[in-house]
Motif scaffolding. Sequence first.
Motif, PDB file in Angstrom:
ATOM      1  N   TYR A 111     -50.703  21.919 -26.157  1.00 34.42           N
ATOM      2  CA  TYR A 111     -50.599  23.154 -25.389  1.00 34.42           C
ATOM      3  C   TYR A 111     -50.940  24.357 -26.268  1.00 34.42           C
ATOM      4  O   TYR A 111     -51.719  25.229 -25.879  1.00 34.42           O
ATOM      5  CB  TYR A 111     -49.184  23.296 -24.835  1.00 34.42           C
ATOM      6  CG  TYR A 111     -48.969  24.547 -24.002  1.00 34.42           C
ATOM      7  CD1 TYR A 111     -48.887  24.471 -22.623  1.00 34.42           C
ATOM      8  CD2 TYR A 111     -48.836  25.803 -24.592  1.00 34.42           C
ATOM      9  CE1 TYR A 111     -48.692  25.613 -21.841  1.00 34.42           C
ATOM     10  CE2 TYR A 111     -48.651  26.951 -23.836  1.00 34.42           C
ATOM     11  CZ  TYR A 111     -48.578  26.847 -22.472  1.00 34.42           C
ATOM     12  OH  TYR A 111     -48.393  27.981 -21.717  1.00 34.42           O
ATOM     13  N   VAL A 122     -52.630  15.939 -22.137  1.00 38.25           N
ATOM     14  CA  VAL A 122     -51.889  16.536 -21.021  1.00 38.25           C
ATOM     15  C   VAL A 122     -51.521  17.977 -21.372  1.00 38.25           C
ATOM     16  O   VAL A 122     -51.625  18.892 -20.552  1.00 38.25           O
ATOM     17  CB  VAL A 122     -50.620  15.716 -20.697  1.00 38.25           C
ATOM     18  CG1 VAL A 122     -49.725  16.464 -19.709  1.00 38.25           C
ATOM     19  CG2 VAL A 122     -51.001  14.357 -20.127  1.00 38.25           C
ATOM     20  N   GLY A 123     -51.098  18.177 -22.623  1.00 36.68           N
ATOM     21  CA  GLY A 123     -50.755  19.524 -23.071  1.00 36.68           C
ATOM     22  C   GLY A 123     -51.926  20.478 -23.011  1.00 36.68           C
ATOM     23  O   GLY A 123     -51.748  21.671 -22.741  1.00 36.68           O
ATOM     24  N   ILE A 179     -52.445  22.052 -19.336  1.00 38.05           N
ATOM     25  CA  ILE A 179     -51.423  22.926 -18.746  1.00 38.05           C
ATOM     26  C   ILE A 179     -51.677  24.426 -18.958  1.00 38.05           C
ATOM     27  O   ILE A 179     -51.455  25.221 -18.046  1.00 38.05           O
ATOM     28  CB  ILE A 179     -50.031  22.542 -19.292  1.00 38.05           C
ATOM     29  CG1 ILE A 179     -49.713  21.087 -18.916  1.00 38.05           C
ATOM     30  CG2 ILE A 179     -48.946  23.472 -18.755  1.00 38.05           C
ATOM     31  CD1 ILE A 179     -48.430  20.567 -19.553  1.00 38.05           C
ATOM     32  N   LEU A 218     -53.446  26.562 -16.288  1.00 39.25           N
ATOM     33  CA  LEU A 218     -52.647  26.735 -15.070  1.00 39.25           C
ATOM     34  C   LEU A 218     -51.567  27.793 -15.277  1.00 39.25           C
ATOM     35  O   LEU A 218     -51.334  28.644 -14.414  1.00 39.25           O
ATOM     36  CB  LEU A 218     -52.014  25.400 -14.665  1.00 39.25           C
ATOM     37  CG  LEU A 218     -52.985  24.231 -14.438  1.00 39.25           C
ATOM     38  CD1 LEU A 218     -52.210  22.948 -14.157  1.00 39.25           C
ATOM     39  CD2 LEU A 218     -53.934  24.542 -13.294  1.00 39.25           C
ATOM     40  N   VAL A 219     -50.903  27.731 -16.438  1.00 37.24           N
ATOM     41  CA  VAL A 219     -49.820  28.684 -16.725  1.00 37.24           C
ATOM     42  C   VAL A 219     -50.382  30.102 -16.847  1.00 37.24           C
ATOM     43  O   VAL A 219     -49.818  31.058 -16.287  1.00 37.24           O
ATOM     44  CB  VAL A 219     -49.077  28.280 -18.009  1.00 37.24           C
ATOM     45  CG1 VAL A 219     -48.052  29.335 -18.396  1.00 37.24           C
ATOM     46  CG2 VAL A 219     -48.393  26.929 -17.825  1.00 37.24           C
TER      47      VAL A 219
END
Length: 398
Positions: free
Chosen positions: A32, A152-153, A156, A159-160
């Motif tokens: 992320y 996956v990180g 995200i 989107l955030v």
Amino acid sequence: VTHHPLGTDGSGAFTRDRLTFLAYGMALTFGYAVAALGPAMPLLREDLGISRTVGGLHFTVLAAGSVLTGLVVGRIVPVWGRRRLFWTGGAGVAAGSLLIGAGWHPTITMAGCLVVGASGSATVITVQASLSDRHSSHRPVALTEANMSMSVGTVIPALVIGASVAVGAGWRPAFVAPAALWITLLLLLRSEVFPAAAATGQPGHRRALPGAYWWFWAAFIPAVGAEWSVGAWGADYLVSVAGTKEGAASFLMSGFFGAMVLGRFLGGRVARRTKPFPLLLGTTTLGLGGAFLLWGSGSRPLVVCGLFVTGLGISMLFPMLLSLAIGIVSDRPDVAAARISIAAGGSVIVAPLTLGALADQIGIRGAFGLVPGLLVFVVLFAALGRRASVGQEPSVPV
């Protein structure tokens, strides 16, 4: 001596214990933190009033931090221990992300990038080495799932950031998330014990890494270079070649990153019954097919399809190469992973810049011919590593 349940010491079925989930959680956090810079960059540049060149330096500094850690972490691990390095590195990722989010000047935001790159690399090296020791016979599965968590990180942040901007909060709040994730992991799993690293005084730690390892190490350079080149310039390719609008191109790039997640999810299951080297060859071939489709296409549907297939194939290169390289020197996973971070970080610095420079000279469509070329070198170096490894008895069959 620490005893592990069936499946975590290399015997029986693959079992995810608390340490495994902790490693996956930190991998997601680092993924992320690294990926957030991309979708935030247009807004960050507008906020700070900086050029694309200065904005691009943020990524260079991030990769340089990773290389720096790779040069020194081999000496730090035996002194600090894996547990201390893991949590300290996580704290650095959290602090560096907060620094980027709060930065009012490019020197501040770039300092945050350096901290994220250096600290995150230390944490990832610890994750890779610990999982390699904890799941010795199931190393390909554990490392693939860790890389899937990191992927996956990376999905995200866009989107955030999009949601944060939509409600009028701007891009900065999104950089609080790594700190929140790190604190959550610390509160829930701070008591976990890590497998001990090899002591520097052990002969196995001091001896030179074998030639087979270095061939696999070399394969990381084109593998990471291909992944980052497509990730950095795929949207530009959609705009310049397929005539896609900028906003739509950014959205369509989620197909590439989503394919990376899907590929590692499916690959983790295939890795349970397939040896790393054949799986590496198969996924590289798939990636080559996607890269040629992307390179030879001008229509948007075919370009999007090429991006997806390329991401699907490229997704398994890093975890399989990591499994092969560490399998050659399974008694020194920390040293092996540290050297790999140098190859990966150096490739991140060089490959996207090289493709961009080529695009300025011959156009971005011509420059994308670099991607299949890089994938051919992955196969070549990995094959040489496989040949050199015969007789070295790696801990995981190749």
